[in-house]
Write an enzyme that holds these catalytic residues in place. Structure first.
Site, short mmCIF file in Angstrom:
data_model
loop_
_atom_site.label_atom_id
_atom_site.label_comp_id
_atom_site.label_asym_id
_atom_site.label_seq_id
_atom_site.Cartn_x
_atom_site.Cartn_y
_atom_site.Cartn_z
N ARG A 107 0.87 -1.19 0.00
CA ARG A 107 0.00 0.00 0.00
C ARG A 107 0.90 1.23 0.00
O ARG A 107 2.06 1.13 0.43
CB ARG A 107 -0.86 0.02 1.27
CG ARG A 107 -1.84 -1.12 1.35
CD ARG A 107 -2.54 -1.14 2.70
NE ARG A 107 -3.38 -2.32 2.81
CZ ARG A 107 -3.68 -2.92 3.95
NH1 ARG A 107 -3.22 -2.45 5.10
NH2 ARG A 107 -4.46 -3.98 3.96
N ARG A 112 -10.34 3.80 5.51
CA ARG A 112 -8.90 3.58 5.34
C ARG A 112 -8.49 3.70 3.86
O ARG A 112 -7.34 3.98 3.54
CB ARG A 112 -8.50 2.22 5.92
CG ARG A 112 -7.00 2.07 6.12
CD ARG A 112 -6.63 0.80 6.86
NE ARG A 112 -6.86 -0.39 6.02
CZ ARG A 112 -6.62 -1.64 6.41
NH1 ARG A 112 -6.16 -1.88 7.62
NH2 ARG A 112 -6.86 -2.66 5.61
N ARG A 114 -12.57 -9.37 3.36
CA ARG A 114 -12.14 -9.06 4.72
C ARG A 114 -13.32 -9.10 5.69
O ARG A 114 -13.20 -9.56 6.80
CB ARG A 114 -11.45 -7.69 4.76
CG ARG A 114 -10.00 -7.77 4.35
CD ARG A 114 -9.39 -6.41 4.11
NE ARG A 114 -7.94 -6.49 4.13
CZ ARG A 114 -7.20 -7.02 3.18
NH1 ARG A 114 -7.78 -7.53 2.10
NH2 ARG A 114 -5.88 -7.08 3.29
N1 LIG Z 1 -1.24 -16.27 9.23
C1 LIG Z 1 -0.70 -15.07 9.01
N2 LIG Z 1 -1.47 -14.00 8.88
C2 LIG Z 1 -0.85 -12.81 8.67
C3 LIG Z 1 0.54 -12.66 8.59
N3 LIG Z 1 0.84 -11.37 8.38
C4 LIG Z 1 -0.34 -10.72 8.36
N4 LIG Z 1 -1.37 -11.57 8.52
C5 LIG Z 1 -2.80 -11.30 8.58
O1 LIG Z 1 -3.29 -11.10 7.29
C6 LIG Z 1 -4.46 -10.30 7.33
C7 LIG Z 1 -4.39 -9.25 6.25
O2 LIG Z 1 -3.33 -8.36 6.51
P1 LIG Z 1 -3.14 -7.06 5.60
O3 LIG Z 1 -3.18 -7.43 4.17
O4 LIG Z 1 -1.93 -6.35 6.08
O5 LIG Z 1 -4.46 -6.23 5.83
P2 LIG Z 1 -5.09 -5.45 7.06
O6 LIG Z 1 -5.15 -6.41 8.22
O7 LIG Z 1 -6.41 -5.08 6.55
O8 LIG Z 1 -4.20 -4.27 7.34
C8 LIG Z 1 -4.52 -9.74 8.75
O9 LIG Z 1 -5.51 -10.47 9.46
C9 LIG Z 1 -3.15 -10.03 9.32
O10 LIG Z 1 -3.21 -10.27 10.72
C10 LIG Z 1 1.33 -13.84 8.74
O11 LIG Z 1 2.56 -13.85 8.69
N5 LIG Z 1 0.67 -15.01 8.94
N1 LIG Z 2 -10.30 3.14 17.96
C1 LIG Z 2 -10.39 3.58 16.70
N2 LIG Z 2 -11.32 4.49 16.37
C2 LIG Z 2 -11.44 4.91 15.10
N3 LIG Z 2 -10.66 4.53 14.07
C3 LIG Z 2 -9.70 3.62 14.35
C4 LIG Z 2 -9.52 3.10 15.67
N4 LIG Z 2 -8.50 2.22 15.63
C5 LIG Z 2 -8.07 2.19 14.35
N5 LIG Z 2 -8.78 3.02 13.57
C6 LIG Z 2 -8.65 3.25 12.11
O1 LIG Z 2 -9.23 2.09 11.51
C7 LIG Z 2 -8.50 1.70 10.35
C8 LIG Z 2 -8.04 0.25 10.51
O2 LIG Z 2 -7.00 0.20 11.50
P1 LIG Z 2 -5.70 -0.67 11.24
O3 LIG Z 2 -4.76 -0.38 12.35
O4 LIG Z 2 -5.20 -0.47 9.86
O5 LIG Z 2 -6.30 -2.14 11.39
P2 LIG Z 2 -5.65 -3.59 11.17
O6 LIG Z 2 -4.16 -3.45 11.26
O7 LIG Z 2 -6.22 -4.42 12.26
O8 LIG Z 2 -6.13 -4.04 9.83
C9 LIG Z 2 -7.33 2.69 10.22
O9 LIG Z 2 -7.66 3.65 9.25
C10 LIG Z 2 -7.22 3.29 11.60
O10 LIG Z 2 -6.72 4.61 11.56
#
Ligand SMILES: Nc1nc2c(ncn2[C@@H]2O[C@H](COP(=O)(O)OP(=O)(O)O)[C@@H](O)[C@H]2O)c(=O)[nH]1
Ligand SMILES: Nc1ncnc2c1ncn2[C@@H]1O[C@H](COP(=O)(O)OP(=O)(O)O)[C@@H](O)[C@H]1O
Length: 193
Positions: free
Chosen positions: A44, A137, A148
């Site tokens: 991203r 986001r 998701r």
């Molecule tokens: N099993 C597994 N899941 C992972 C790993 N790294 C990230 N994830 C999971 O993959 C999912 C998608 O991650 P990402 O594409 O970064 O999207 P986001 O969670 O929406 O920010 C999330 O639930 C993460 O916790 C990994 O090494 N192993």
């Molecule tokens: N407590 C909260 N209240 C409002 N927005 C939040 C809060 N925590 C996270 N966010 C926002 O929600 C979105 C998802 O959070 P993120 O940390 O990317 O989630 P994840 O890593 O679990 O996928 C981001 O844009 C973040 O800034």
């Protein structure tokens, strides 16, 4: 395994794991180290290779898996994700507390290893709020957003099962969730330095 207990953060995509994790690492420099996962998804804007993820291809990642280089790996929303042994070793070598961000499949796989982490689930207040946060986001296509949300529904159910997670944090108010996370980590580290 010796040393401080690693920390596994899990929970639906969009629950706030990265936000909490980044805050924690920034506020406690030299304490925590992030286990940098591999993924086949595209970076991203703002994400750095080797810092947020090791961005790779399906072929290269599969080769690594076949060679036994991964602790766990999973398919999520049409992409591969996985934790390499090296990712965890790198953090341990620096004597930092290892933090892993993995999905629910990763949690299950890690439970079969001798990593012995504390398992923390970060949950959104509701699926509606989760959807809104994911939309705001602006990182997902409609298709990846729907995937998701589908995975989130399963995750939200499983996180209620006793014994899966040591702690479940509802990320409603960010500051309150962050304080809760810090309290738990303090408690764990005092028990086992
Ligand atoms: N099993 C597994 N899941 C992972 C790993 N790294 C990230 N994830 C999971 O993959 C999912 C998608 O991650 P990402 O594409 O970064 O999207 P986001 O969670 O929406 O920010 C999330 O639930 C993460 O916790 C990994 O090494 N192993
Ligand atoms: N407590 C909260 N209240 C409002 N927005 C939040 C809060 N925590 C996270 N966010 C926002 O929600 C979105 C998802 O959070 P993120 O940390 O990317 O989630 P994840 O890593 O679990 O996928 C981001 O844009 C973040 O800034």
């Amino acid at each position: 395994m010796s040393g401080p207990r690693p920390v596994v953060l899990s929970g639906p995509s969009g629950a706030g794991k990265s936000t909490l994790l980044k805050k924690l690492m920034k506020d406690h420099e030299g304490v925590f180290g992030f286990s940098v996962s591999h993924t086949t998804r595209n970076p991203r804007p703002g994400e750095e290779d080797g810092k947020d993820y090791h961005f790779t291809t399906r072929e290269v990642m599969q080769e690594g898996i076949d060679n036994g280089e991964f602790i766990e790996n999973a398919e999520f929303s049409g992409n591969m994700y996985g934790t390499s042994k090296a990712a965890v070793e790198d953090v341990r070598a620096k004597n930092l507390i290892c933090i892993l961000d993995v999905d629910i499949q990763g949690v299950r796989r890690i439970k079969e290893t001798d990593l012995n982490p504390i398992y923390i689930s970060i949950q959104p207040p509701s699926i509606e709020i989760l959807e809104q946060r994911l939309r705001d986001r602006q990182t997902e296509t409609e298709d990846s957003l729907q995937k998701r949300l589908e995975a989130a529904r399963i995750d939200m159910e499983l996180s209620k099962e006793p014994g899966v997670f040591d702690v479940v944090i509802i990320n409603d108010d960010l500051e309150r969730a962050y304080e809760e996370l810090k309290d738990i980590l303090n408690e764990v580290n005092q028990k086992k330095p």
